[in-house]
Design a protein around this motif. Structure first.
Motif, PDB file in Angstrom:
ATOM      1  N   ALA A 194       3.016   8.328 -11.352  1.00 40.68           N
ATOM      2  CA  ALA A 194       1.740   8.324 -12.079  1.00 40.68           C
ATOM      3  C   ALA A 194       1.097   9.702 -12.150  1.00 40.68           C
ATOM      4  O   ALA A 194       0.301   9.973 -13.062  1.00 40.68           O
ATOM      5  N   ALA A 195       1.417  10.595 -11.214  1.00 40.87           N
ATOM      6  CA  ALA A 195       0.748  11.903 -11.175  1.00 40.87           C
ATOM      7  C   ALA A 195       0.937  12.696 -12.464  1.00 40.87           C
ATOM      8  O   ALA A 195       0.004  13.344 -12.952  1.00 40.87           O
ATOM      9  N   LEU A 196       2.132  12.643 -13.051  1.00 38.74           N
ATOM     10  CA  LEU A 196       2.375  13.408 -14.274  1.00 38.74           C
ATOM     11  C   LEU A 196       1.664  12.763 -15.466  1.00 38.74           C
ATOM     12  O   LEU A 196       1.223  13.462 -16.387  1.00 38.74           O
ATOM     13  N   PHE A 197       1.547  11.433 -15.469  1.00 39.86           N
ATOM     14  CA  PHE A 197       0.749  10.762 -16.500  1.00 39.86           C
ATOM     15  C   PHE A 197      -0.696  11.277 -16.443  1.00 39.86           C
ATOM     16  O   PHE A 197      -1.297  11.587 -17.473  1.00 39.86           O
ATOM     17  N   GLN A 198      -1.238  11.352 -15.219  1.00 46.84           N
ATOM     18  CA  GLN A 198      -2.620  11.801 -15.049  1.00 46.84           C
ATOM     19  C   GLN A 198      -2.789  13.264 -15.447  1.00 46.84           C
ATOM     20  O   GLN A 198      -3.801  13.630 -16.056  1.00 46.84           O
ATOM     21  N   ALA A 199      -1.811  14.083 -15.117  1.00 45.44           N
ATOM     22  CA  ALA A 199      -1.882  15.499 -15.497  1.00 45.44           C
ATOM     23  C   ALA A 199      -1.891  15.645 -17.018  1.00 45.44           C
ATOM     24  O   ALA A 199      -2.672  16.431 -17.570  1.00 45.44           O
ATOM     25  N   ALA A 200      -1.037  14.876 -17.684  1.00 40.74           N
ATOM     26  CA  ALA A 200      -0.981  14.920 -19.152  1.00 40.74           C
ATOM     27  C   ALA A 200      -2.318  14.525 -19.752  1.00 40.74           C
ATOM     28  O   ALA A 200      -2.831  15.180 -20.675  1.00 40.74           O
ATOM     29  N   SER A 201      -2.901  13.460 -19.220  1.00 39.67           N
ATOM     30  CA  SER A 201      -4.192  12.987 -19.712  1.00 39.67           C
ATOM     31  C   SER A 201      -5.276  14.039 -19.527  1.00 39.67           C
ATOM     32  O   SER A 201      -6.042  14.347 -20.455  1.00 39.67           O
ATOM     33  N   TYR A 202      -5.336  14.602 -18.339  1.00 45.44           N
ATOM     34  CA  TYR A 202      -6.388  15.576 -18.029  1.00 45.44           C
ATOM     35  C   TYR A 202      -6.265  16.816 -18.909  1.00 45.44           C
ATOM     36  O   TYR A 202      -7.254  17.295 -19.479  1.00 45.44           O
ATOM     37  N   GLY A 246      -8.113   9.189 -17.105  1.00 41.19           N
ATOM     38  CA  GLY A 246      -7.275   9.408 -15.924  1.00 41.19           C
ATOM     39  C   GLY A 246      -6.887   8.115 -15.248  1.00 41.19           C
ATOM     40  O   GLY A 246      -5.732   7.933 -14.846  1.00 41.19           O
ATOM     41  N   LEU A 247      -7.852   7.193 -15.115  1.00 39.97           N
ATOM     42  CA  LEU A 247      -7.555   5.893 -14.506  1.00 39.97           C
ATOM     43  C   LEU A 247      -6.635   5.078 -15.410  1.00 39.97           C
ATOM     44  O   LEU A 247      -5.699   4.426 -14.937  1.00 39.97           O
ATOM     45  N   PHE A 248      -6.885   5.138 -16.715  1.00 39.64           N
ATOM     46  CA  PHE A 248      -6.047   4.404 -17.670  1.00 39.64           C
ATOM     47  C   PHE A 248      -4.587   4.830 -17.555  1.00 39.64           C
ATOM     48  O   PHE A 248      -3.691   3.988 -17.436  1.00 39.64           O
ATOM     49  N   VAL A 249      -4.336   6.135 -17.595  1.00 40.12           N
ATOM     50  CA  VAL A 249      -2.947   6.598 -17.590  1.00 40.12           C
ATOM     51  C   VAL A 249      -2.312   6.446 -16.209  1.00 40.12           C
ATOM     52  O   VAL A 249      -1.094   6.261 -16.109  1.00 40.12           O
ATOM     53  N   LYS A 250      -3.117   6.518 -15.143  1.00 40.33           N
ATOM     54  CA  LYS A 250      -2.557   6.247 -13.809  1.00 40.33           C
ATOM     55  C   LYS A 250      -2.034   4.818 -13.759  1.00 40.33           C
ATOM     56  O   LYS A 250      -0.903   4.565 -13.321  1.00 40.33           O
ATOM     57  N   ASN A 251      -2.861   3.868 -14.219  1.00 44.96           N
ATOM     58  CA  ASN A 251      -2.428   2.476 -14.261  1.00 44.96           C
ATOM     59  C   ASN A 251      -1.200   2.302 -15.147  1.00 44.96           C
ATOM     60  O   ASN A 251      -0.287   1.536 -14.823  1.00 44.96           O
ATOM     61  N   LEU A 252      -1.180   3.034 -16.262  1.00 44.20           N
ATOM     62  CA  LEU A 252      -0.035   2.945 -17.168  1.00 44.20           C
ATOM     63  C   LEU A 252       1.234   3.450 -16.483  1.00 44.20           C
ATOM     64  O   LEU A 252       2.309   2.843 -16.612  1.00 44.20           O
ATOM     65  N   LYS A 308       0.829  -1.207   0.000  1.00 45.65           N
ATOM     66  CA  LYS A 308       0.000   0.000   0.000  1.00 45.65           C
ATOM     67  C   LYS A 308       0.862   1.255   0.000  1.00 45.65           C
ATOM     68  O   LYS A 308       0.625   2.186  -0.779  1.00 45.65           O
ATOM     69  N   LYS A 309       1.874   1.286   0.859  1.00 49.55           N
ATOM     70  CA  LYS A 309       2.740   2.456   0.946  1.00 49.55           C
ATOM     71  C   LYS A 309       3.555   2.627  -0.332  1.00 49.55           C
ATOM     72  O   LYS A 309       3.756   3.753  -0.816  1.00 49.55           O
ATOM     73  N   TYR A 310       4.029   1.516  -0.861  1.00 50.72           N
ATOM     74  CA  TYR A 310       4.781   1.555  -2.112  1.00 50.72           C
ATOM     75  C   TYR A 310       3.955   2.213  -3.214  1.00 50.72           C
ATOM     76  O   TYR A 310       4.422   3.118  -3.914  1.00 50.72           O
ATOM     77  N   PHE A 311       2.693   1.772  -3.360  1.00 52.07           N
ATOM     78  CA  PHE A 311       1.852   2.316  -4.424  1.00 52.07           C
ATOM     79  C   PHE A 311       1.437   3.758  -4.152  1.00 52.07           C
ATOM     80  O   PHE A 311       1.295   4.553  -5.088  1.00 52.07           O
TER      81      PHE A 311
END
Length: 333
Positions: free
Chosen positions: A173-181, A198-204, A162-165
């Motif tokens: 993942a935050a920058l992936f999500q920002a790019a997507s949004y 947003g969920l897709f790119v976070k997972n990516l 949990k802490k790792y993720f």
């Protein structure tokens, strides 16, 4: 074809990357440092994701210049973070080349990264890209929190999944999500589509971090383009280590190495033994299984986005390529 369209727009993104990072001191030692900084650009995945998300909207054709400017700002934010990562990790290489801090020293690298951040926000302000500047500012905040949290977890033998993720969601993942949004919002996508993307790119983003964790234990420095086992030596215990430690026999052999690592530098033989244990006790396999799990979630999201879209077909190609790469990694002799 989407590949041709993406290539055309990426060329425009590259133009804006150099425009945003432009400086009035080219013919100087400082200019040489900044030239090297811009030469570190890699596959530009975050920029491509921003464009792909934009292509799912209804307003992308009439908004090319602004969308490409935003993609360039995202790419430069990522580049600045890599420079600072190399300083923290004391990495002499980045993408197979000498890193900025390896070539010019830590002080110059710190200021080069700071310079890029300053240029991004200056450009965003003068171009009235205020929403993007706000999003990127918040994203950099999340990335810093993730890095700080990770640093506070150094040498923790009982760090949880949990802490790792939590840490990698912020720092990677935050920058992936920002790019997507940013891309989807600017092109007029619906809130429902924006959330799914947003969920897709976070997972990516999580998948790419897991891939890096795997490579750190299965590649050599030449293949990876940077030093291997660096996270472990710095007391950062990534997913393969966390999963291997679930085995009681693994704990018996890994904990002594981890405790010695905290006190002194490990020998090459000890590092290789560590690597063998991580593989032997399923740390690499578990990481690959996690990637497949996230990939399956993303495949379902692709169906919900519209299976017949040329864009979603390209998103699925990214997943396929990532899965194949990781399968080759864990099955290589």
């Amino acid at each position: 074809m989407i590949e041709i369209l993406l290539k055309e727009w990426i060329e425009q993104v590259k133009y804006y990357i150099h425009l945003i990072a432009d400086y009035s001191i080219k013919e100087s030692q400082v200019g040489a440092v900044l030239d090297d900084v811009l030469n570190l650009s890699g596959k530009m995945l975050r920029s491509k994701l921003l464009l792909l998300c934009a292509f799912l909207g209804s307003n992308w054709k009439n908004n090319k210049e602004k969308i490409c400017k935003l993609a360039a700002m995202v790419e430069l934010t990522h580049l600045a973070s890599l420079i600072h990562d190399d300083i923290v990790d004391d990495s002499p290489y980045r993408r197979g080349k000498v890193s900025v801090q390896g070539k010019y020293g830590k002080d110059a690298a710190v200021f080069a990264g700071d310079f890029l951040i300053a240029r991004i926000f200056y450009y965003g302000a003068v171009e009235n890209l205020n929403e993007a500047v706000s999003i990127l500012s918040k994203t950099v905040e999340y990335m810093c929190i993730g890095e700080i949290e990770q640093d506070l977890c150094r040498y923790q033998e009982d760090i949880s999944e949990k802490k790792y993720f939590e840490n990698i969601e912020r720092k990677t993942a935050a920058l992936f999500q920002a790019a997507s949004y940013i891309g989807a919002k600017e092109a007029g996508c619906s809130e429902k589509i924006i959330q799914k993307l947003g969920l897709f790119v976070k997972n990516l983003g999580l998948m790419f971090q897991l891939k890096d964790d795997i490579l750190d234990f299965t590649s050599n420095s030449k293949e990876l383009g940077k030093e291997t086992h660096k996270d472990f030596q710095n007391g950062i215990y990534t997913f393969p280590v966390i999963m291997a430690l679930k085995n009681l026999k693994a704990k018996e052999v890994l904990l002594p190495i981890m405790r010695k690592n905290k006190e002194e530098k490990l020998s090459l033989a000890e590092i290789l033994q560590l690597q063998n244990y991580i593989i032997q006790f399923g740390g690499i396999e578990a990481s690959y299984e996690k990637i497949k799990y996230l990939s399956n979630i993303n495949r379902q999201l692709i169906k919900e986005l519209g299976q017949n879209s040329k864009i979603t077909v390209y998103l699925e190609k990214i997943l396929n390529d990532l899965e194949v790469e990781n399968w080759k990694i864990i099955n290589s002799p």
